[in-house]
Write a protein that holds these residues in place. Sequence first.
Motif, PDB file in Angstrom:
ATOM      1  N   LYS A 119      20.047  59.884  12.430  1.00  0.00           N
ATOM      2  CA  LYS A 119      20.580  59.335  13.673  1.00  0.00           C
ATOM      3  C   LYS A 119      19.581  58.339  14.241  1.00  0.00           C
ATOM      4  CE  LYS A 119      23.439  63.286  14.772  1.00  0.00           C
ATOM      5  NZ  LYS A 119      23.802  64.282  15.770  1.00  0.00           N
ATOM      6  N   THR A 120      19.956  57.705  15.344  1.00  0.00           N
ATOM      7  CA  THR A 120      19.082  56.731  15.993  1.00  0.00           C
ATOM      8  C   THR A 120      18.625  57.275  17.340  1.00  0.00           C
ATOM      9  OG1 THR A 120      20.224  54.897  14.928  1.00  0.00           O
ATOM     10  CG2 THR A 120      18.949  54.371  16.880  1.00  0.00           C
ATOM     11  N   TYR A 121      17.335  57.079  17.626  1.00  0.00           N
ATOM     12  CA  TYR A 121      16.745  57.475  18.905  1.00  0.00           C
ATOM     13  C   TYR A 121      16.011  56.252  19.435  1.00  0.00           C
ATOM     14  CZ  TYR A 121      13.764  59.888  22.275  1.00  0.00           C
ATOM     15  OH  TYR A 121      13.137  60.284  23.427  1.00  0.00           O
ATOM     16  N   HIS A 122      16.066  56.020  20.733  1.00  0.00           N
ATOM     17  CA  HIS A 122      15.340  54.861  21.258  1.00  0.00           C
ATOM     18  C   HIS A 122      14.614  55.195  22.554  1.00  0.00           C
ATOM     19  CE1 HIS A 122      18.340  53.862  24.359  1.00  0.00           C
ATOM     20  NE2 HIS A 122      17.485  52.979  24.792  1.00  0.00           N
ATOM     21  N   ILE A 123      13.580  54.403  22.796  1.00  0.00           N
ATOM     22  CA  ILE A 123      12.854  54.472  24.054  1.00  0.00           C
ATOM     23  C   ILE A 123      12.959  53.103  24.710  1.00  0.00           C
ATOM     24  CG2 ILE A 123      11.291  56.322  23.353  1.00  0.00           C
ATOM     25  CD1 ILE A 123       9.122  54.209  22.870  1.00  0.00           C
ATOM     26  N   ALA A 124      12.927  53.078  26.022  1.00  0.00           N
ATOM     27  CA  ALA A 124      13.008  51.839  26.788  1.00  0.00           C
ATOM     28  C   ALA A 124      11.763  51.710  27.654  1.00  0.00           C
ATOM     29  CB  ALA A 124      14.259  51.834  27.656  1.00  0.00           C
TER      30      ALA A 124
ATOM     31  N   PHE B 148      14.301  54.075  16.628  1.00  0.00           N
ATOM     32  CA  PHE B 148      13.762  54.834  15.513  1.00  0.00           C
ATOM     33  C   PHE B 148      14.898  55.507  14.750  1.00  0.00           C
ATOM     34  CE2 PHE B 148      10.661  54.883  18.925  1.00  0.00           C
ATOM     35  CZ  PHE B 148       9.456  54.614  18.291  1.00  0.00           C
ATOM     36  N   THR B 149      14.682  55.797  13.481  1.00  0.00           N
ATOM     37  CA  THR B 149      15.591  56.672  12.757  1.00  0.00           C
ATOM     38  C   THR B 149      15.012  58.074  12.841  1.00  0.00           C
ATOM     39  OG1 THR B 149      14.485  56.176  10.678  1.00  0.00           O
ATOM     40  CG2 THR B 149      16.471  54.934  11.165  1.00  0.00           C
ATOM     41  N   THR B 150      15.897  59.060  12.829  1.00  0.00           N
ATOM     42  CA  THR B 150      15.465  60.443  12.928  1.00  0.00           C
ATOM     43  C   THR B 150      15.675  61.160  11.599  1.00  0.00           C
ATOM     44  OG1 THR B 150      17.611  61.248  13.672  1.00  0.00           O
ATOM     45  CG2 THR B 150      16.059  60.534  15.387  1.00  0.00           C
ATOM     46  N   GLU B 151      15.132  62.347  11.518  1.00  0.00           N
ATOM     47  CA  GLU B 151      15.221  63.141  10.297  1.00  0.00           C
ATOM     48  C   GLU B 151      16.670  63.402   9.887  1.00  0.00           C
ATOM     49  OE1 GLU B 151      13.672  67.281  10.378  1.00  0.00           O
ATOM     50  OE2 GLU B 151      12.184  66.449   8.988  1.00  0.00           O
TER      51      GLU B 151
ATOM     52  N   LEU C   6      11.330  61.979  14.714  1.00  0.00           N
ATOM     53  CA  LEU C   6      11.335  60.565  14.366  1.00  0.00           C
ATOM     54  C   LEU C   6      10.709  60.372  12.993  1.00  0.00           C
ATOM     55  CD1 LEU C   6      10.177  59.051  17.775  1.00  0.00           C
ATOM     56  CD2 LEU C   6      12.476  59.651  17.028  1.00  0.00           C
ATOM     57  N   THR C   7      11.363  59.535  12.163  1.00  0.00           N
ATOM     58  CA  THR C   7      10.856  59.321  10.808  1.00  0.00           C
ATOM     59  C   THR C   7      10.431  57.888  10.537  1.00  0.00           C
ATOM     60  OG1 THR C   7      13.111  58.982   9.986  1.00  0.00           O
ATOM     61  CG2 THR C   7      12.194  61.215   9.817  1.00  0.00           C
ATOM     62  N   ALA C   8      11.032  56.918  11.235  1.00  0.00           N
ATOM     63  CA  ALA C   8      10.687  55.519  10.948  1.00  0.00           C
ATOM     64  C   ALA C   8      11.127  54.596  12.073  1.00  0.00           C
ATOM     65  CB  ALA C   8      11.354  55.074   9.648  1.00  0.00           C
ATOM     66  N   PHE C   9      10.468  53.441  12.145  1.00  0.00           N
ATOM     67  CA  PHE C   9      10.867  52.361  13.051  1.00  0.00           C
ATOM     68  C   PHE C   9      12.138  51.733  12.498  1.00  0.00           C
ATOM     69  CE2 PHE C   9      10.687  47.699  13.676  1.00  0.00           C
ATOM     70  CZ  PHE C   9      10.787  47.646  15.048  1.00  0.00           C
ATOM     71  N   LYS C  10      13.103  51.456  13.362  1.00  0.00           N
ATOM     72  CA  LYS C  10      14.356  50.825  12.937  1.00  0.00           C
ATOM     73  C   LYS C  10      14.427  49.372  13.396  1.00  0.00           C
ATOM     74  CE  LYS C  10      19.326  51.620  12.905  1.00  0.00           C
ATOM     75  NZ  LYS C  10      20.386  52.565  13.290  1.00  0.00           N
ATOM     76  N   LYS C  11      14.275  49.141  14.707  1.00  0.00           N
ATOM     77  CA  LYS C  11      14.313  47.777  15.245  1.00  0.00           C
ATOM     78  C   LYS C  11      13.808  47.782  16.672  1.00  0.00           C
ATOM     79  CE  LYS C  11      19.045  47.935  17.036  1.00  0.00           C
ATOM     80  NZ  LYS C  11      20.357  47.294  17.042  1.00  0.00           N
ATOM     81  N   ALA C  12      13.604  46.593  17.219  1.00  0.00           N
ATOM     82  CA  ALA C  12      13.205  46.437  18.614  1.00  0.00           C
ATOM     83  C   ALA C  12      14.019  45.302  19.228  1.00  0.00           C
ATOM     84  CB  ALA C  12      11.717  46.133  18.717  1.00  0.00           C
ATOM     85  N   THR C  13      14.401  45.476  20.477  1.00  0.00           N
ATOM     86  CA  THR C  13      15.166  44.451  21.180  1.00  0.00           C
ATOM     87  C   THR C  13      14.658  44.325  22.614  1.00  0.00           C
ATOM     88  OG1 THR C  13      16.859  46.003  21.979  1.00  0.00           O
ATOM     89  CG2 THR C  13      17.274  44.942  19.846  1.00  0.00           C
ATOM     90  N   TYR C  14      14.901  43.164  23.188  1.00  0.00           N
ATOM     91  CA  TYR C  14      14.677  42.963  24.613  1.00  0.00           C
ATOM     92  C   TYR C  14      16.029  43.009  25.313  1.00  0.00           C
ATOM     93  CZ  TYR C  14       9.856  41.169  24.302  1.00  0.00           C
ATOM     94  OH  TYR C  14       8.509  41.030  24.102  1.00  0.00           O
TER      95      TYR C  14
END
Length: 70
Positions: A15-20, A9-12, A53-61
């Motif tokens: 920056k980038t934040y992710h969950i696994a 995700f992009t943040t306010e 969190l402001t928006a989806f950025k990308k997803a990866t495996y």
Amino acid sequence: MEKILNIYFTTEDKKTYHIALSHPKDDLSKATVEAVAQKIVDTRVLNNDKHTLTAFKKATYTTREVSELQ
């Protein structure tokens, strides 16, 4: 083989934040993950004092093979 779904995700503060997520389904599409990510952003369930969190950025495996030593 272990598989992890990473959702970024992009943040306010730009920056980038992710969950696994461990053990995701094999047949997930980008559209499916993006829809779930948007719900996470809309509900603000992961927001706190450190990030919004402001928006989806990308997803990866990420896949990893683990072998026990014999």
